[in-house]
Design a protein around this motif. Structure first.
Motif: not given
Length: 763
Positions: A133, A235, A722, A724, A757, A759
């Motif tokens: 991430g 992350n 978000w 992924f 993931v 944010y």
């Protein structure tokens, strides 16, 4: 005679009336950020705003209609009625659906642009699949033609047969000597703090010097002059926060961007839960600060600062002893920059800067007998440089400048202590004074033919010796048709410093050292021929062939490396040789539609030759990867949903493995002491390998696919996203290193499939 005087007076008056100059800056209307490389077109002629957003164009008709465009911004058509030279400030508005504009392309569309010069949109870097991430600029650059990655997952790059030290990395004009966070898995460049990136690997402009393989010129954001904004990203590895805004609207601004890992907290929690007496600590951080102040319509002052640091410490207990191991490294840069418009046709940029890189390695054993050892190394620069852009006409621009830098090298300082003795090997720092000057003329011979010719000259005083290098640069750009162009370039380059790399460690323990009388400068010559074709409004195809020779390249001799031969100075542990590289690069780019992306392919061969290695014969460079295929695809389902994936395939790296095995004799002290615990190494002496042939084996091919899916939602005061990511989607077991176990070849794989993931909040 009187009639002749009247004729010339009328001619001068007419020229004054019809040849006026419009000059000024191009800015982002929403932030006040200067736009680098914006295209300004007038009457089938065009110019490009320079590195600082400045342009100057001569006009000769009334009224004047300028067409101003920049990738990701609305094209603006402006009409002027002028009777004299005019200074303007042109503001462009970002495209509302800018989320879709994430293609990588050459410099903004213009006539006769350079084929091997890439401008990288930062939106692409942030949207592409990221390792755990954490978006990384250098990972994106690894997908360009002619660029090869180093080890699995790392951010380092090898360009056209070169080594990492042959890449000049400039952050706001200041060299950065080490780009690695987390042992190379991330770079120190925080994409949230960056506004513009130029990457060059062939036809180097004459202003750049000191490296052989590539130039990466990174400009930090200037700070929003209109309103306060920020970005927060979380992350599994790190937290990033960037805040920018005006100190005084339209006059001054500040940007602060920071990043820090929380790995150390997770490791500490695991140690607490397991109630272990052993412990491991690791962390990194970086901080960027940028100040921007408009002194006057013609003067602008910038101040920028960066610092970053990594630290690793391991402690474990056995019997009544405690062993501690520590490793830390970091960079710091600072720059003060002054832009000045001296005249409508003359622009200057003056920079004073400081940069340093250092690392420290320590080992300590506490028991009945105490043992402690430390090693540290550093490089520090203090420099000043000035660059001028002089616009002689719409067809002719002159660029020139000079620079002076003072280097201080401290490549190896070691100390050793135990209960019986203390020993310190403090090498006297080596200082060098390096200066450079350059001149370049960019001249459009016709509407279809442009010549860029220049020279870069540099010299260095070190240890009562003087090195110098005269470096001609030339490139010829031709528009063959309305959809195709060709380019030829020749470059001579040199660098007066070396990076001694011990690749077996995989740690940031490389040594920066100066060129000295018995280990001279590195030099290179490169020829390239390129062709570009616009297939239609969406697809473009670029191909280029190159050949490069390098002299003065440095490698450790056999059995010499960092942490060995402590009493032997570095210059007696290296050998000097030469390298040759050739290749074909192909780049297919799709820039329009919901699906965008590119495919790059490189076919290349790189060999090296050293008199004291491989019996003096040519051998493959470690990162001589014959075939390199990379693919990046982005598909926008809507303005808020994007799917991206990367794929890469590389021929395996070249390795040195034994061609045969033989039994060696035990050392005499082993033979006479049968109780010596070191006799456990007896098997080692029974099967010694013949390593006379260097890089004689190929590791299995490397290939991997990464996927990313981004969901974005508009909020009242910004956006929330978000992201992924899945790294190594099909769990390919790529070799990290290869070794023999009981004379059977085995591989160690480092990174399996890794989902993550992220944010992100923009406000």
């Amino acid at each position: 005679m009187k009639l002749i005087r009247i004729f010339f007076l009328c001619l001068l008056t007419t020229n004054a009336l019809i040849a006026q100059t419009i000059s000024g800056f191009i800015e982002d209307a929403s932030s006040g950020e200067r736009l680098i490389g914006a295209a300004i077109k007038f009457n089938n002629q065009g110019v490009i705003s320079n590195r600082y957003g400045y342009f100057s164009i001569k006009v000769n008709v009334e009224p004047v209609r300028l067409m101003v465009s920049y990738l990701g911004f609305e094209t603006k058509e402006i009409e002027y009625t002028i009777t004299k030279d005019t200074s303007v400030l042109i503001k462009l508005h970002p495209v509302q659906n800018n989320l879709n504009e994430v293609v990588i392309t050459s410099s903004p569309k213009q006539e006769l642009s350079s084929i091997d010069h890439y401008t990288i949109p930062l939106e692409l870097v942030k949207k592409a699949p990221a390792f755990l991430g954490e978006s990384d600029l250098f990972k994106t650059i690894q997908y360009l033609p002619g660029v090869q990655a180093g080890n699995e997952g790392t951010a380092g790059i090898n360009v056209r047969g070169g080594t990492p030290d042959q890449n000049l990395i400039l952050l706001d004009g200041v060299p950065v000597y080490n780009i690695n966070h987390m042992f190379g898995f991330f770079s120190v460049i925080n994409p949230d703090a960056v506004s513009h990136v130029d990457f060059m690997k062939g036809s180097f402009p004459a202003k750049y010097g000191g490296r052989l393989s590539s130039i990466m010129d990174i400009a930090m954001k200037e700070g929003n002059l209109q309103s306060w904004h920020g970005t927060l990203s979380l992350n599994p590895i790190a937290t990033r926060l960037m805040v920018e805004g005006p100190l005084k609207k339209d006059v001054s601004s500040i940007l602060v961007s920071g990043r820090s890992t929380w790995i150390n907290g997770l490791i500490g929690l695991g140690t607490l839960i397991s109630n272990s007496e052993n412990s491991t600590n690791y962390g990194f951080y970086d901080l960027n600060v940028k100040l921007n102040y408009k002194l006057s319509p013609k003067d602008q002052l910038y101040g920028s600062f960066y610092t970053g640091h990594d630290g690793f410490r391991n402690q474990f207990k056995f019997d009544n002893s405690v062993y501690r191991f520590g490793l830390s490294w970091g960079n710091a840069t600072a720059a003060l920059r002054w832009n000045r418009v001296w005249h409508k046709h003359l622009f200057s940029n003056t920079t004073a800067y400081y940069t340093q890189y250092n690392y420290n390695l320590s080992q300590e054993l506490t028991s009945e007998k105490r043992y402690n050892a430390t090693t540290n190394s550093s490089i520090k620069d203090k420099g000043v440089k000035i660059d001028f852009d002089q616009i002689l006409s719409n067809q002719n621009t002159l660029k020139y400048g000079a620079g002076l830098v003072h280097h201080t090298f401290a490549p190896e300082n070691k100390s050793y202590q135990n209960s019986r003795m203390d020993s310190t090997a403090m090498n006297t720092p080596v200082e060098s004074l390096e200066w450079s000057t350059y001149l370049e003329d960019e001249y459009s011979i016709t509407n279809k033919l442009k010549l860029v010719a220049g020279v870069h000259y540099m010299g260095q005083h070190v240890q009562k010796s003087y090195f110098h290098s005269f470096q001609p640069r030339i490139s010829l750009h031709a528009n063959l048709t309305s959809r195709s162009k060709a380019q030829f370039s020749y470059n001579r380059t040199a660098q007066f410093l070396h990076l001694l790399t011990n690749s077996s460690l995989g740690l940031p323990t490389d040594l920066w050292v100066p060129a000295i009388p018995n280990v001279g400068p590195e030099k290179a010559e490169q020829w390239a021929l390129g062709y570009a074709f616009q297939l239609n409004d969406s697809y473009s195809l670029t191909s280029e062939v190159y050949y490069k020779n390098m002299e003065g390249v440095v490698e450790y001799t056999d059995l010499s490396a960092f942490l060995s031969a402590t009493n032997i100075p570095w210059y007696d542990r290296v050998t000097v040789g030469k390298s040759r590289s050739k290749g074909l690069e192909v780049y297919l780019n799709k820039s329009r539609g919901k699906t965008k992306g590119w495919i790059s392919y490189t076919l290349s061969k790189t060999d090296r030759k050293f008199a004291s290695l491989n019996e003096g014969n040519w051998f493959p460079f470690k990162y001589d990867r014959r075939n390199n295929l990379a693919m990046v695809i982005t598909h926008d389902f809507s303005s808020s949903k994007t799917l991206s994936f990367n794929f890469v395939y590389n021929t395996g790296v070249a390795l040195t493995l034994p061609t045969s095995f033989y039994e060696g004799a035990l050392p005499s002290n082993y033979v006479h002491d049968l109780n010596n615990p070191l006799l456990i190494n007896y098997k080692f002496y029974q099967s010694l390998g013949d390593m006379s042939q260097r890089n004689n084996f190929r590791a299995p091919a490397y290939h991997r696919m990464d996927v990313s899916y981004k969901l974005t939602k508009l909020k009242v005061n910004g956006t929330r996203s978000w992201i992924f990511n899945v790294y190594n989607l099909y769990n390919r077991q790529n070799p990290y290193f290869i070794y023999y176990d009981q004379q059977k070849l085995k591989q160690f794989s480092l990174l399996p499939i890794l989902p993550s993931v992220t944010y992100q909040r923009e406000f």
